[in-house]
Design a protein around this motif. Structure first.
Motif, short mmCIF file in Angstrom:
data_model
loop_
_atom_site.label_atom_id
_atom_site.label_comp_id
_atom_site.label_asym_id
_atom_site.label_seq_id
_atom_site.Cartn_x
_atom_site.Cartn_y
_atom_site.Cartn_z
N TYR A 154 0.82 -1.22 0.00
CA TYR A 154 0.00 0.00 0.00
C TYR A 154 0.85 1.27 0.00
N ASP A 155 2.14 1.10 -0.18
CA ASP A 155 3.05 2.24 -0.31
C ASP A 155 2.98 3.18 0.91
N VAL A 156 2.99 2.56 2.06
CA VAL A 156 3.06 3.31 3.33
C VAL A 156 4.41 2.96 3.94
N LYS A 157 5.16 3.98 4.36
CA LYS A 157 6.48 3.70 4.93
C LYS A 157 6.40 3.69 6.45
N LEU A 158 7.27 2.90 7.06
CA LEU A 158 7.17 2.64 8.50
C LEU A 158 8.30 3.28 9.29
N ILE A 159 7.94 3.86 10.42
CA ILE A 159 8.92 4.25 11.44
C ILE A 159 8.85 3.17 12.52
N ILE A 160 10.00 2.60 12.85
CA ILE A 160 10.01 1.42 13.72
C ILE A 160 10.89 1.63 14.94
N PRO A 161 10.29 1.99 16.08
CA PRO A 161 11.07 2.08 17.33
C PRO A 161 11.39 0.68 17.86
N LEU A 162 12.56 0.54 18.46
CA LEU A 162 13.06 -0.80 18.76
C LEU A 162 13.01 -1.18 20.24
N THR A 163 12.62 -0.27 21.10
CA THR A 163 12.27 -0.62 22.48
C THR A 163 11.43 0.52 23.03
N ASN A 164 10.98 0.35 24.28
CA ASN A 164 10.07 1.33 24.87
C ASN A 164 10.61 1.80 26.22
N ASN A 165 10.58 3.09 26.42
CA ASN A 165 10.94 3.63 27.74
C ASN A 165 9.93 3.20 28.80
N TRP A 166 8.68 2.94 28.34
CA TRP A 166 7.55 2.65 29.24
C TRP A 166 7.20 1.18 29.20
N GLU A 167 6.28 0.83 30.10
CA GLU A 167 5.95 -0.58 30.28
C GLU A 167 5.34 -1.26 29.05
N GLY A 168 4.50 -0.54 28.33
CA GLY A 168 3.65 -1.17 27.32
C GLY A 168 4.41 -1.96 26.26
N TYR A 169 4.07 -3.20 26.12
CA TYR A 169 4.59 -4.10 25.08
C TYR A 169 6.09 -4.35 25.15
N GLY A 170 6.64 -4.15 26.29
CA GLY A 170 8.05 -4.54 26.45
C GLY A 170 8.94 -3.34 26.60
N SER A 171 9.84 -3.43 27.54
CA SER A 171 10.47 -2.18 27.91
C SER A 171 11.92 -2.33 28.33
N MET A 172 12.53 -1.17 28.44
CA MET A 172 13.89 -1.07 28.95
C MET A 172 13.99 -1.69 30.34
N ASP A 173 12.97 -1.49 31.16
CA ASP A 173 13.05 -1.98 32.54
C ASP A 173 13.00 -3.51 32.62
N ILE A 174 12.40 -4.14 31.63
CA ILE A 174 12.43 -5.61 31.63
C ILE A 174 13.85 -6.11 31.30
N TYR A 175 14.51 -5.46 30.36
CA TYR A 175 15.92 -5.81 30.12
C TYR A 175 16.70 -5.70 31.43
N ASN A 176 16.51 -4.57 32.12
CA ASN A 176 17.26 -4.33 33.35
C ASN A 176 16.98 -5.41 34.39
N LYS A 177 15.70 -5.69 34.59
CA LYS A 177 15.31 -6.64 35.62
C LYS A 177 15.82 -8.04 35.30
N GLN A 178 15.61 -8.45 34.05
CA GLN A 178 15.99 -9.82 33.68
C GLN A 178 17.50 -10.01 33.68
N ILE A 179 18.22 -9.01 33.25
CA ILE A 179 19.67 -9.19 33.08
C ILE A 179 20.43 -8.87 34.36
N THR A 180 20.04 -7.82 35.06
CA THR A 180 20.80 -7.45 36.26
C THR A 180 20.12 -7.90 37.55
N GLY A 181 18.87 -8.35 37.44
CA GLY A 181 18.14 -8.77 38.63
C GLY A 181 17.56 -7.62 39.43
N ASN A 182 17.64 -6.41 38.89
CA ASN A 182 17.16 -5.26 39.65
C ASN A 182 16.74 -4.15 38.68
N ASP A 183 15.48 -3.73 38.81
CA ASP A 183 15.03 -2.68 37.90
C ASP A 183 14.70 -1.38 38.63
#
Ligand SMILES: *[C@@H]1O[C@H](CO)[C@@H](O)[C@H](O)[C@H]1NC(C)=O
Ligand SMILES: *[C@@H]1O[C@H](CO)[C@@H](O)[C@H](O)[C@H]1NC(C)=O
Ligand SMILES: *[C@@H]1O[C@H](CO)[C@@H](O)[C@H](O)[C@H]1NC(C)=O
Ligand SMILES: *[C@@H]1O[C@H](CO)[C@@H](O)[C@H](O)[C@H]1NC(C)=O
Ligand SMILES: *[C@@H]1O[C@H](CO)[C@@H](O)[C@H](O)[C@H]1NC(C)=O
Length: 426
Positions: A154-183
Motif C-alpha cells: 500500500y506504499d506506506v512507509k514505516l517508522i520502527i522504534p526498537l524498544t520502549n521507555n515505558w511498560e507497554g509491550y516490552g520495555s527497557m526496565d524488563i531488560y534491566n530486571k531480567q539481566i541485572t536482577g534489579n530494575d
C-alpha cells in the motif's frame, strides 16, 4: 504515549484540575492555503539513484527519488497485535493519503508475566530466567512480516522504534530486571554493557530482517527514551551526556547493519537549557534535543507533544511555542523535523487546539505531521489487546487521543494536512 502507565500518569495530572485555556480558535481557521514548493534543487538526483524508494535526509529536508518529501502520517501501536484486519487498516491509510505509519517494533513478554495474555497477541521476545529467545512463529515475527509486506503493497512507509521507555509491550526496565536482577534504576539500560548487548542483539535481528524492504522509512532507537522510567527512576548518574552517548553509539550500530535507511531517536524532543522553568526545557529528562540532532548518524529530529498530560496551563499556546522551537532547531541544525506524536483529549479540545498547531507546523515546513493516533472502525478483531487496551464494537483502542473517521471535523483537518504536505512534494 503508549501504555496504561502513561494513561495513569495522565489521570493523576488531570486530577490537578488546572485551568483551561480560553480557546478562541475557530475550526475554520485551519488555513488550506497551499504553500510554495521548497527549493527542489536541494534534493540531489545522485542520492536517489540506486536507492529507489528510500527516503533520505538532505539539507534540512527529506528527499525521495530526487524530490522533496513532505508527509502526513500517523501512529498505530496496535496494528501488529491484531490478528485480522491489517490489510483493511492499510487500505484506509492509503485512501486517506497517509504516507508514513509508526508502529511498535518491539513486543516483549516474560514467562512469569502475571497478566493473562490473549494467545492471539503477538510478541517477539520471550524472557525466561534472564535471557530471551526470538519468537519467529505465527504470533511472532510472522505478524511483523505481514505488516511490512502490506506496508510495501500500500506504499506506506514505516517508522520502527526498537524498544520502549515505558511498560507497554516490552520495555527497557524488563531488560534491566531480567539481566541485572534489579530494575530500580532505569538508566542502567543505557550504561550496563550486558543490557546494551542484549538490546543490540534484538536490534540486529529486526534491522537485518527488514533492511531490504522499501517500506522502511526509519529505524528509531526507542519510544520516548528518558533517564527515568516508571516506576523505575534515574540513579542520579544519568544526564544529557549519558543519553547523547547512547544515541550516538546505537545509531552508529544500526547504520553498521543498514547504512541505507534513516535513523532517528524517537524522543519527545525535550531540551537541555539549564535554568528553564519547565521540565521539558531544563534537561531534567536527560534529553538534549539540539545536541542529539547534531549527531551525524541521526538523520532527523522527532518530538512529541502532550501539554495536557504534562500539566501545562495554556495548552494551546504552550504547544504552539513548542512546535516553533522545534522548527527553529531543525533550521539551525539543517535537519528535517517530524512532529511524531501529539494530541489532546476531548473532542472540543481537539477542534479548538489542532487548527493552530497544524497551521504552525505547516507554516514552519515541518517535514512530517503524525498525530497520536489512528482510529479504525469496523475491525473484526474483538476484545482485549493488552495493558487494558481493547477493541470495542469494532473500533481500534481509544485512549482519548484516537481520531476516528466519524469525528468529522478533526478528520477533515488532517485531510487538509495531507493536501498541503503533498503539494510540497516534488
Ligand atoms: C536553490 O538552491 C540552490 C543551491 O542551494 C541555489 O543555487 C539556487 O539559487 C536556489 N534557487 C532558488 C529559487 O532559491
Ligand atoms: C528457571 O530457573 C528456575 C530456578 O532456577 C528453574 O527451576 C527453571 O527450570 C528455569 N526455567 C527454565 C525454562 O530454564
Ligand atoms: C536494587 O537496587 C536498589 C538500589 O541499589 C537497592 O536499594 C535494592 O535493595 C536492590 N534490590 C534487590 C532485590 O537487590
Ligand atoms: C479539555 O482540556 C481541559 C484542559 O486540559 C480538560 O480539563 C478537559 O477535561 C478536556 N476535555 C475533555 C473532554 O477531555
Ligand atoms: C465514533 O466511533 C466511536 C467508536 O465506535 C464511538 O465511540 C463514538 O461514539 C463515535 N462518535 C460519533 C460522533 O459518532
Amino acid at each position: 504515549m503508549d501504555s496504561s502507565v502513561e494513561t495513569r500518569i495522565g489521570d493523576s495530572l488531570r486530577k490537578m484540575r488546572f485551568s483551561m485555556v480560553t480557546a478562541t480558535l475557530l475550526l475554520a481557521s485551519l488555513n488550506t492555503t497551499v504553500l510554495a514548493a521548497p527549493n527542489k534543487s536541494k534534493c540531489s538526483q545522485k542520492t536517489a539513484k540506486g536507492n529507489q524508494g528510500v527516503v533520505v535526509s538532505e539539507n534540512g529536508q527529506f528527499c525521495l527519488d530526487g524530490k522533496p518529501f513532505y508527509f502526513s502520517g500517523t501512529n498505530s501501536y496496535w496494528i501488529n497485535q491484531i490478528p485480522n484486519d491489517v490489510e483493511a487498516v492499510f487500505e484506509s491509510l492509503q485512501q486517506f493519503g497517509e504516507k508514513v505509519l509508526r508502529i511498535w517494533g518491539f513486543g516483549m513478554v516474560e514467562s512469569t508475566l502475571a497478566e493473562p495474555r490473549n494467545p492471539d497477541l503477538a510478541f517477539y521476545q520471550m524472557w525466561i530466567n534472564g535471557s530471551w529467545y526470538l519468537n519467529t512463529g505465527g504470533n511472532g515475527l510472522q505478524r511483523f512480516d505481514e505488516v511490512v509486506r502490506l506496508a510495501e503493497k500500500y506504499d506506506v512507509k514505516l517508522i520502527i522504534p526498537l524498544t520502549n521507555n515505558w511498560e507497554g509491550y516490552g520495555s527497557m526496565d524488563i531488560y534491566n530486571k531480567q539481566i541485572t536482577g534489579n530494575d530500580t534504576y532505569h538508566d542502567v539500560f543505557y550504561s550496563d554493557s550486558r543490557v546494551v548487548e542484549s538490546y543490540q542483539r534484538y536490534v540486529n535481528f529486526i534491522v537485518s530482517r527488514y533492511k531490504n524492504s522499501k517500506a522502511i522509512f526509519s529505524w528509531e532507537l526507542a519510544n520516548e527514551p528518558r533517564c527515568n522510567g516508571y516506576p523505575a527512576i534515574n540513579s542520579g548518574k544519568c544526564t544529557a551526556a549519558t543519553l547523547s552517548q547512547w544515541v550516538k553509539d546505537q545509531s552508529q550500530y544500526i547504520k553498521s547493519i543498514d547504512p541505507q535507511h534513516m535513523v532517528c531517536v524517537g524522543d519527545e524532543g525535550f531540551y537541555n537549557r539549564p535554568g528553564a522553568a519547565d521540565y521539558e526545557y531544563n534537561g531534567g529528562s536527560g534529553l538534549d534535543f539540539d545536541a542529539n540532532l547534531q549527531i551525524s548518524t541521526i538523520d532527523f529530529g522527532t518530538f512529541h507533544l502532550y501539554p495536557q498530560s504534562w500539566a501545562k496551563k495554556d495548552i494551546a499556546a504552550w504547544g504552539t511555542q513548542y512546535i516553533k522551537d522545534h522548527i527553529a532547531s531543525g533550521k539551525q541544525n539543517n535537519k528535517p523535523i517530524v512532529m511524531e506524536e501529539f494530541g489532546v483529549e476531548g473532542y472540543g479540545n481537539k477542534t479548538a487546539i489542532y487548527p493552530e498547531w497544524l497551521q504552525t507546523a505547516l507554516d514552519g515546513d515541518i517535514a512530517g505531521i503524525m498525530p497520536w493516533q489512528w482510529g479504525q472502525l469496523g475491525l473484526t478483531t474483538g476484545g482485549v489487546v493488552q495493558y487494558g487496551d481493547s477493541t470495542v464494537g469494532g473500533a481500534s483502542p481509544n485512549d482519548g487521543y484516537t481520531i476516528y473517521p466519524n469525528q468529522t471535523e478533526v478528520w477533515e483537518m488532517f485531510k487538509n494536512v495531507v493536501k498541503t504536505q503533498d503539494a510540497k512534494c516534488g
